[in-house]
Design an enzyme around this catalytic site. Structure first.
Site, mmCIF file in Angstrom:
data_model
loop_
_atom_site.group_PDB
_atom_site.id
_atom_site.type_symbol
_atom_site.label_atom_id
_atom_site.label_comp_id
_atom_site.label_asym_id
_atom_site.label_seq_id
_atom_site.Cartn_x
_atom_site.Cartn_y
_atom_site.Cartn_z
ATOM 1 N N HIS A 101 1.159 -5.812 2.229
ATOM 2 C CA HIS A 101 1.995 -6.235 3.114
ATOM 3 C C HIS A 101 3.386 -5.805 2.357
ATOM 4 O O HIS A 101 3.410 -5.921 1.108
ATOM 5 C CB HIS A 101 2.078 -7.679 3.281
ATOM 6 C CG HIS A 101 0.821 -8.332 3.826
ATOM 7 N ND1 HIS A 101 -0.268 -8.521 3.191
ATOM 8 C CD2 HIS A 101 0.512 -8.542 5.268
ATOM 9 C CE1 HIS A 101 -1.255 -9.081 4.143
ATOM 10 N NE2 HIS A 101 -0.711 -9.315 5.276
ATOM 11 N N ASP A 104 4.194 -8.279 -0.411
ATOM 12 C CA ASP A 104 3.380 -8.381 -1.617
ATOM 13 C C ASP A 104 3.897 -7.620 -2.575
ATOM 14 O O ASP A 104 3.718 -8.070 -3.670
ATOM 15 C CB ASP A 104 2.006 -7.754 -1.320
ATOM 16 C CG ASP A 104 1.269 -8.146 -0.141
ATOM 17 O OD1 ASP A 104 1.117 -9.557 -0.052
ATOM 18 O OD2 ASP A 104 0.312 -7.507 0.250
HETATM 19 C C1 XLS Z 1 -5.579 -12.867 7.544
HETATM 20 C C2 XLS Z 1 -5.667 -11.322 7.600
HETATM 21 C C3 XLS Z 1 -4.444 -10.540 6.844
HETATM 22 C C4 XLS Z 1 -4.397 -9.124 7.350
HETATM 23 C C5 XLS Z 1 -3.361 -8.413 7.059
HETATM 24 O O1 XLS Z 1 -6.390 -13.428 7.851
HETATM 25 O O2 XLS Z 1 -6.891 -10.860 7.210
HETATM 26 O O3 XLS Z 1 -5.102 -10.630 5.435
HETATM 27 O O4 XLS Z 1 -5.500 -8.554 6.938
HETATM 28 O O5 XLS Z 1 -2.217 -9.195 7.315
#
Ligand code: XLS
Ligand code: NI
Ligand code: NI
Length: 436
Positions: A101, A104
């Site tokens: 992300h 991140d």
């Molecule tokens: C959350 C989601 C997230 C997505 C990416 O539950 O799985 O991690 O994969 O935003």
């Protein structure tokens, strides 16, 4: 260059008899399975958020994990160190892909311009590390759910200013994903849903989401980004109801807003079970409708009703998942992203390696079992036989549009009671256990 995981060297394949916990027992990257290497089939990715930014905190307590790359009091130094630690980890583990992300990899600053400048400092480091290691980006994404401005959603927020903010964020995240040569870009609408219908205009919110996704598809073309766009379905959490509830809801949304050419789905195992489906159901449904793209490989705990994001360990599940995916032609731009995190008590950096090694071996076994299933063909034959009636006669007339109710009434009056056949469920289950 100082190491962040000095206790671990490169993880190697040592075969099923090895007792070395820091080795692969089943995953041999260059071993051929059905004409492609295991690495080409499985396209494993490590996720940045859980693996490097998740530190064991839960709603009841703070972090439990101490990491050397988190030590500095300067957030940009932490961001830099974490990027080096991440590529050290990917390299030692031997995966070919990663996912992130925007927030991140570089922490949010006081305003968008400064936040973007921070990304512009980190992205060249990621690019350099990618070039040096050969590791590629499977997909990038935007975190438009953690900051308080997104408390009521991003594209479905009642405020157009928040919609605009989210659009600006996706614009930048898509640009850096493009810059890093990403094979895809994911939309997970963490807060695109509602807490209560009493304050929610569903019709308007869905329309706004449709406009937003069309803008994203347009921007992809505008900048010449060649990756696939994915929506990641999830039914709830953190919201009570998320609009991208499951593959079925996403399919309806994509059809209504004319987005079928632009989007596929990123299916997450734990989200499937939260929606009351199996992982296999969500895979099959999206494959059947031509919208399967990528996978967030994890698992839930059926006794806990939330997204526990555990590492996959169930060989039965990975076998059937790989069987379905291989039969659909395998991954193209997608892959298996380990959207999974360590349990709160697994505090040592080496636990990150154990977790990923187990998950990788679990899918390697799934892949090899699926190969056996395909080469053997018994299950496929049973399914084919079950539908054989449609290949000729009245079945074929129905499928090709050459029948109507009157014709079918005539047919039924002539032929009488249909001849029934066994579903053979137990036999199929027995056969599958032979491969596992
Ligand atoms: C959350 C989601 C997230 C997505 C990416 O539950 O799985 O991690 O994969 O935003
Ligand atoms: Ni996910
Ligand atoms: Ni999840």
């Amino acid at each position: 260059m100082n190491e962040f995981f000095p206790e671990v060297t490169t993880i190697k394949y040592e075969g099923a008899d090895s007792k070395n916990p820091l080795s692969f027992k089943h995953y041999k990257a260059d071993e051929k399975v059905l004409g492609k290497t295991m690495a080409e089939h499985l396209r494993f990715a490590v996720c940045y958020w859980h693996t490097f930014k998740g530190l064991g905190d839960d709603p009841f307590g703070g972090p439990t994990m101490i990491r050397s790359y988190n030590a500095s009091s300067d957030p940009m130094k932490v961001a830099e160190d974490t990027m080096y630690a991440a590529f050290e980890f990917f390299t030692k583990l031997g995966v070919n892909f990663w996912c992130f992300h925007d927030r991140d990899i570089a922490p949010e600053a006081d305003n968008l311009a400064e936040t973007n400048r921070r990304l512009d400092k980190i992205v060249p480091i990621a690019k350099k590390l990618q070039d040096e290691s050969g590791i590629k980006l499977l997909w990038g994404t935007t975190n438009a759910f953690s900051h308080r401005r997104f408390l009521a959603g991003a594209s479905t927020n009642p405020s157009p200013s928040v919609f605009a903010y989210a659009a600006s964020q996706v614009k930048k995240a898509m640009e850096i994903t493009h810059e890093l040569g990403g094979a895809g870009y994911v939309f997970w609408g963490g807060r695109e849903g509602y807490e209560t219908l009493l304050n929610t205009d569903i019709k308007r919110e869905l329309e706004h989401m449709g406009i937003f996704m069309n803008m994203a598809a347009d921007y992809k073309k505008e900048i010449g980004f060649g990756g696939d766009l994915y929506i990641e379905p999830k039914p709830k959490e953190p919201t009570k109801h998320q609009y991208d509830f499951d593959a079925g809801n996403c399919y309806a949304f994509l059809q209504k807003y004319d987005l079928l050419d632009d989007f596929k789905l990123n299916i997450e195992a734990n989200h499937a079970t939260l929606a009351g489906h199996s992982f296999l159901h969500e895979l099959q449904y999206s494959i059947a409708n031509g919208i399967f793209g990528s996978v967030d490989a994890n698992r839930g705990d059926l006794l806990l009703g939330w997204d526990t994001d555990q590492f996959p360990t169930d060989i039965y599940d990975t076998t059937l998942a790989m069987y379905i995916i291989l039969k659909a032609g395998g991954f193209t731009k997608g892959g298996l992203n380990f959207d999974a995190h360590l349990r709160r008590q697994s505090i040592d950096p080496v636990d990150l390696f154990y977790a990923h090694i187990g998950a990788i071996d679990c899918f390697a076994r799934g892949l090899k079992n699926a190969e056996k299933m395909i080469n053997d063909g018994r299950v496929e034959q049973i399914v084919k036989d079950r539908y054989a009636g449609w290949n000729s006669g009245i079945g074929n007339e129905i499928e090709t549009g050459n029948a109507n109710f009157s014709k079918l009434e005539k047919y039924t009056l002539e032929h009488g009671e249909p001849k029934l056949q066994s579903g053979r469920q137990e036999l199929i289950e027995n056969i599958i256990n032979e491969y596992i």
